[in-house]
Scaffold this motif. Structure first.
Motif, short mmCIF file in Angstrom:
data_model
loop_
_atom_site.label_atom_id
_atom_site.label_comp_id
_atom_site.label_asym_id
_atom_site.label_seq_id
_atom_site.Cartn_x
_atom_site.Cartn_y
_atom_site.Cartn_z
N ALA B 108 0.86 -1.19 0.00
CA ALA B 108 0.00 0.00 0.00
C ALA B 108 0.89 1.23 0.00
CB ALA B 108 -0.89 -0.01 1.24
N SER B 109 0.30 2.36 -0.36
CA SER B 109 1.06 3.62 -0.25
C SER B 109 1.21 3.94 1.24
CB SER B 109 0.32 4.74 -0.95
OG SER B 109 -0.78 5.15 -0.16
N ARG B 111 0.02 6.07 2.98
CA ARG B 111 -1.21 6.52 3.62
C ARG B 111 -2.31 5.45 3.53
NH1 ARG B 111 0.51 11.82 3.95
NH2 ARG B 111 1.59 12.41 2.06
N GLY B 112 -1.92 4.26 3.12
CA GLY B 112 -2.87 3.16 3.09
C GLY B 112 -3.58 2.99 1.76
N GLY B 113 -3.33 3.91 0.82
CA GLY B 113 -3.97 3.80 -0.49
C GLY B 113 -3.22 2.85 -1.40
#
Lengths: 326, 238
Positions: B108-109, B111-113
């Motif tokens: 994930a990125s 930030r969780g994206g």
């Protein structure tokens, strides 16, 4: 707030979000604008719900479900930043040259280190010829004594296409490792540049010692200039990452690192196709006895010029100081 | 949807700021699960390269390319497989190689994206260095990031489990979220417990319900205490 009431209120929202998320996962383009907006509204509600559940009802089933859905939803719906979609043409003619220009100082450092190491290798091997055997091995030295370059015996038994593929993958591996090694505060990239420079100097000195430097020059004339440039640029791109790690400047180190990694990876990506071409040239053109040395040299210099023009794009105006390329 | 907020708290391993600055805990993958996933991937990659060579050498005659060009294609192909396996799979499957899929992990990125293709390529180009330095970094980094993750701005998180959560329809008088969490935790695990232990624990919870809300416990059906508990608390799934 009453736990059971909270569960009842959140469950409906969770169910609706779960259904929408599943559709978005399967085919995001199939969602209409209203459906997507609805999904985002549910996502926002869910995020607030999971924060409330984590604070007021930790460890409960609804807290777990909300948290799981929030993590899954974030993964599907969130992007760090909108990166401008770029055509292949823009990537090659604008983004790559800008990235390349930004790593030029680091490439300069790599070139300086390479030159110093080459000079050291040349000098040391001229004084102590045995140093050359460390790189060439006894068989190659025996060949040099007979007046034969080691490349002749290799290309005598190995078909050009096989040699090409091995050379290309070996060079690609060196370039990728030099770039990745740059992430170790630049040390990996510096090591590869120094080793390659020293080796080139030592090999030149050994061939000079046996009066074969001209033959070696004839062999490397077609591919040498570009090969050295590509290795130095890959290592320079790695050094740029190392510099970001060590000297972050006035920006957060993580941000600086990510930016340097993106720019330098683009430069590396721009070099990779040239390595394949180089492998082909080294496998077919360089060992060809019927091609004159001057022709090989002219070809090598033409190739180098084409490469530099393509990655520097002198027709591209400099980027304004306040512009940020994403 | 975009978000440019900074990390909520760099020292708190899994906390990021989501939309509206709401805190979200990301279930970060630790060194054990990541090494296991990588081992599975490297074994599969080895098999893939082996299959590529065997298939290529078996087809050498039928392709009509000659041994030289066949070997050249095989060499280039296995190089592509070695350097491209991880990145290609992570791009195509939104962050999962086969090993990560088997263990339930996802890239994930930060930030969780979803991590973009550039970030995925960068994190995987650094595998050569991370083969040596990756495990110590995973151990010492508070967010379990290896060098590739640091440069790419990525995290590896556990894929949220898809299992159903027991949902309580009612609670005894005076019971709050703490007691609900205990009961839900038990019901979630009941199927995996040894039968006699599950029954013993269910009986203890039913006793506590009888003590605090005799009226509610009065409706408990006879027979299996776990089923009785479910009936008393009107447990649903969701």
């Amino acid at each position: 707030m009453d736990y059971l009431r909270f569960v009842a209120r959140q469950t409906a929202s969770c169910d609706a979000f779960e259904r929408g998320l599943e559709r978005a996962r399967r085919n995001p383009r199939a969602l209409t604008y209203d459906e997507l907006e609805g999904l985002v509204v549910h996502y926002r509600r869910l995020l607030h719900g999971q924060a409330l559940a984590a604070a007021r009802f930790p460890g409960t089933g609804i807290a777990r479900r909300l948290s799981q859905l929030a993590v899954a939803g974030t993964h599907v719906l969130q992007r760090d930043a909108l990166r401008r979609r770029m055509s292949l043409r823009s990537l090659v003619t604008r983004a790559l040259p800008r990235a390349f220009r930004s790593v030029l100082p680091a490439v300069g450092v790599a070139a300086a280190l390479f030159s110093v190491a080459a000079l050291a290798g040349l000098t040391l091997t001229a004084v102590v010829p045995e140093v050359g055997s460390l790189f060439l091995g006894p068989e190659a030295l025996a060949g040099l004594r007979r007046g034969e370059l080691w490349t002749e015996s290799i290309f005598a038994v190995t078909p050009g296409e096989v040699a090409s593929s091995h050379i290309a993958t070996n060079n690609l591996g060196v370039a990728l490792t030099a770039w990745a090694g740059g992430a170790l505060a630049g040390l990996g990239a510096i090591w590869i540049v120094l080793m390659n420079g020293f080796m080139l100097g030592a090999v030149l000195a050994v061939t000079w010692h046996y009066g074969m430097a001209g033959d070696l020059g004839a062999f490397i004339a077609a591919h040498g200039p570009l090969e050295i440039s590509l290795i130095l640029i890959s290592a320079g791109a790695g050094l740029e990452v190392g510099r970001a790690l060590v000297v972050a400047g006035d920006r957060p180190r993580g941000e600086r690192l990510r930016d340097a990694a993106r720019r330098s990876a683009l430069v590396l990506g721009g070099c990779l196709p040239w390595f394949l071409l180089l492998g082909f040239i080294e496998g077919f053109v360089s060992p060809a006895p019927n091609v004159a040395t001057t022709a090989k040299l002219a070809f090598g210099l033409l190739l180098e010029t084409l490469f530099l023009l393509s990655v520097l794009n002198p027709w591209l105006p400099p980027q304004p100081a306040d512009a940020v390329e994403r | 949807m975009t978000s440019e907020q900074p990390m909520a708290n760099e020292s708190s391993p899994a906390t990021v700021l989501g939309l509206d600055n709401v805190r979200l805990q990301l279930p970060l993958a630790g060194v054990g699960s990541r090494v296991l996933a990588a081992l599975i991937d490297y074994v599969l990659l080895g098999l893939l390269v082996l299959t590529w060579w065997l298939a290529g050498l078996m087809l050498v005659g039928s392709l009509g390319l000659g041994i030289g060009w066949t070997v050249a294609i095989l060499v280039l192909g296995s190089f592509l497989l070695q350097w491209g396996y991880f990145a290609a799979l992570e791009i195509l499957t939104r962050g999962q190689t086969l090993g990560k899929q088997a263990i339930g992990l996802r890239v994930a990125s930060r930030r969780g994206g979803q991590a973009d293709a550039g970030a995925i390529v960068i994190r995987n180009l650094l595998r050569t260095v991370d083969v040596v330095f990756g495990v110590p970094m995973l151990l010492f980094d508070p967010q379990s990031r290896r060098l590739g993750d640091l440069l790419a701005g990525t995290l590896v998180v556990h894929e949220p489990a898809a299992g159903e959560e027991p949902r309580l329809g009612r609670l005894p008088a005076g019971w709050g979220a703490r007691q609900a969490a205990v009961v839900e935790g038990f019901l979630r695990r009941a199927a995996y417990l040894e039968r006699r232990h599950a029954e013993r624990l269910a009986r203890r919870i039913l006793d506590a319900i009888r003590r605090d809300d005799p009226e509610l416990a009065g409706g408990a059906p006879a027979g299996d205490p776990v089923d009785a508990l479910r009936a008393v608390l009107q447990v649903g799934e969701g």
